[in-house]
Design an enzyme around this catalytic site. Structure first.
Site, PDB file in Angstrom:
ATOM      1  CG  ASP A  59      -0.719   0.037   2.313  1.00  0.00           C
ATOM      2  OD1 ASP A  59       0.685  -0.604   2.705  1.00  0.00           O
ATOM      3  OD2 ASP A  59      -0.638   0.727   3.463  1.00  0.00           O
ATOM      4  CD  GLU A  88       4.100   1.440   6.915  1.00  0.00           C
ATOM      5  OE1 GLU A  88       4.946   1.230   7.762  1.00  0.00           O
ATOM      6  OE2 GLU A  88       4.210   1.707   5.891  1.00  0.00           O
ATOM      7  CG  HIS A  94       5.327   9.304   2.388  1.00  0.00           C
ATOM      8  ND1 HIS A  94       4.557   9.130   3.621  1.00  0.00           N
ATOM      9  CD2 HIS A  94       5.470   8.285   2.132  1.00  0.00           C
ATOM     10  CE1 HIS A  94       4.436   7.881   4.283  1.00  0.00           C
ATOM     11  NE2 HIS A  94       5.115   7.381   3.222  1.00  0.00           N
ATOM     12  CD  GLU A 103       8.844   0.444   6.152  1.00  0.00           C
ATOM     13  OE1 GLU A 103       8.862   1.562   5.059  1.00  0.00           O
ATOM     14  OE2 GLU A 103       7.687   0.753   6.267  1.00  0.00           O
TER      15      GLU A 103
END
Length: 390
Positions: free
Chosen positions: A77, A142, A360, A171
């Protein structure tokens, strides 16, 4: 016997093109399930529900049944793309330009998923019979509430005999260069909302009111200037950040009846939720004893602090990273939270993945060179893990 390494570039492109914005599966787990099943992994699609939260699809895949059992954990996700017209390339097109693959999730963390999937597929294709098993725990939750994802998959794994001996979360752990950082723990997070009740009144007659503002202001000043600890070998000093101070009062000549503040503490394993509540209780009691007032607070538990102490497992990963990148990685506990906070209750866990410069962000991207190098590191870890008695 397979000799040519799997190229993770088309894998990552295919995953990026799956628009899996939390909690949508977007086809990403289906893609992984089909690919892993083709290479001998037994796959389970796990859908978890809870009232008031979105349904979440997850994937568990395992090759082999014995020990040692190494698990790679991650998520497909992604966060929303934001303003699409600000992107140089469409966020879900996976375009390649100037040696980079552009797209939402390229770094966080479809790049790692593609890299460790490629590394594991190559290992099981070339290793023949090996002692042990490799698994994947891939969630679609997540970036969201993290309620129906990793934590529930782990309980399912426990109930069905799939708890690994060690786990690597993919990560993006590195800061400037691939190989510079492995995360062996994370700070805890605890948030507070503190309220002081008073009595409203005219500013010209303060003796007829009970002003909560000076009371709360003294408390906030006191905690903001306090030192929680000095840090230790693996954790920086714990921090306290005041995030809000509000009286909800638009008038300049009215003493408000209520004042409220919010603050967040990021802490090391030297503290616990209970000890930090006690610390706040003591400081409220001190100010209340000095100034009075009606005090209350709520505490919102984020994540508990944890560390995987350096030892054979951490050392094996550290050595593998150095051998592939030429860099001895720093062991870090910095950053926010990740799903490693759930895994640590079941087995030793660490985090290693690519650089995190564009996660992001608009124009999130990962270089092809770094993607292939990340896969090479994972391949080295897998080979060393199954040839070493930890």
């Amino acid at each position: 016997m397979k000799n040519t390494p799997t190229d993770p570039v088309p894998l990552l492109q295919d995953l990026i093109r799956c628009k899996s914005v939390t909690p949508a599966e977007g086809g990403a787990l289906t893609y992984l399930e089909n690919m892993l099943s083709t290479h001998g992994f037994t796959c389970q699609r796990l859908i978890f529900r809870q009232e008031g939260t979105p349904d979440v699809e997850n994937l568990f895949a395992r090759f082999g049944t014995g020990a040692p059992h190494l698990c790679f954990a991650g998520h497909t996700d992604v966060v929303p793309e934001g303003l699409v017209d600000k992107w140089t390339y469409a966020p879900f097109a996976a375009d390649i330009a100037d040696g980079f693959i552009y797209g939402r999730g390229a770094c966080d963390m479809k790049g790692s998923v593609a890299a460790f999937a490629g590394a594991a597929i190559d290992f099981v294709a070339t290793a023949g019979k090996f002692k042990g098993s490799i698994s994947f725990l891939i969630t679609g939750d997540e970036e969201g509430p993290a309620i129906n994802g990793t934590v529930k998959v782990l309980h399912w794994m426990r109930d069905n005999g799939h708890i690994p001996d060690h786990c690597i979360v993919g990560e993006p752990s590195c800061v400037d260069t691939l190989g510079d950082t492995i995360k062996i723990g994370r700070r805890g997070s605890l948030s507070f909302v503190v309220t002081v009740e008073g009595k409203q009144g005219h500013a010209a007659y303060p003796h007829k009111a009970d002003n909560p503002v000076p009371k709360l202001a003294r408390f906030i000043d006191r905690i903001a200037s306090s030192k929680l600890d000095d840090g230790n070998d693996h954790f920086d000093p714990s921090t306290l950040a005041v995030t809000s101070f509000d009286v909800g009062n638009p008038a300049g000549n009215v003493i408000p009846s209520r004042a409220q503040a919010k603050f967040n503490i990021r802490f090391s394993p030297e503290h616990s939720f209970a000890s930090l509540r006690a610390w706040v209780d003591e400081r409220i009691a001190d100010v209340k004893g000095e100034l009075g007032g009606q005090w209350s607070y709520t505490a919102i538990e984020g994540a508990d602090a944890f560390i995987t102490e350096p030892g054979p497992f951490v050392g094996l990963v550290q050595d593998a990273v150095e051998r592939e990148t030429g860099i001895l990685p720093k062991l870090s506990t910095s950053g926010g939270t990740s799903d490693a906070r759930f895994v640590k209750d079941f087995c030793p866990v660490l985090e290693f993945g690519p650089t995190n410069a564009t996660i992001h962000q608009t124009d999130e991207r990962m270089s092809i060179e770094e993607l292939r190098a990340t896969q090479a590191v994972y391949a080295r870890i897998i080979a060393d893990y199954f040839s070493t008695a930890l």
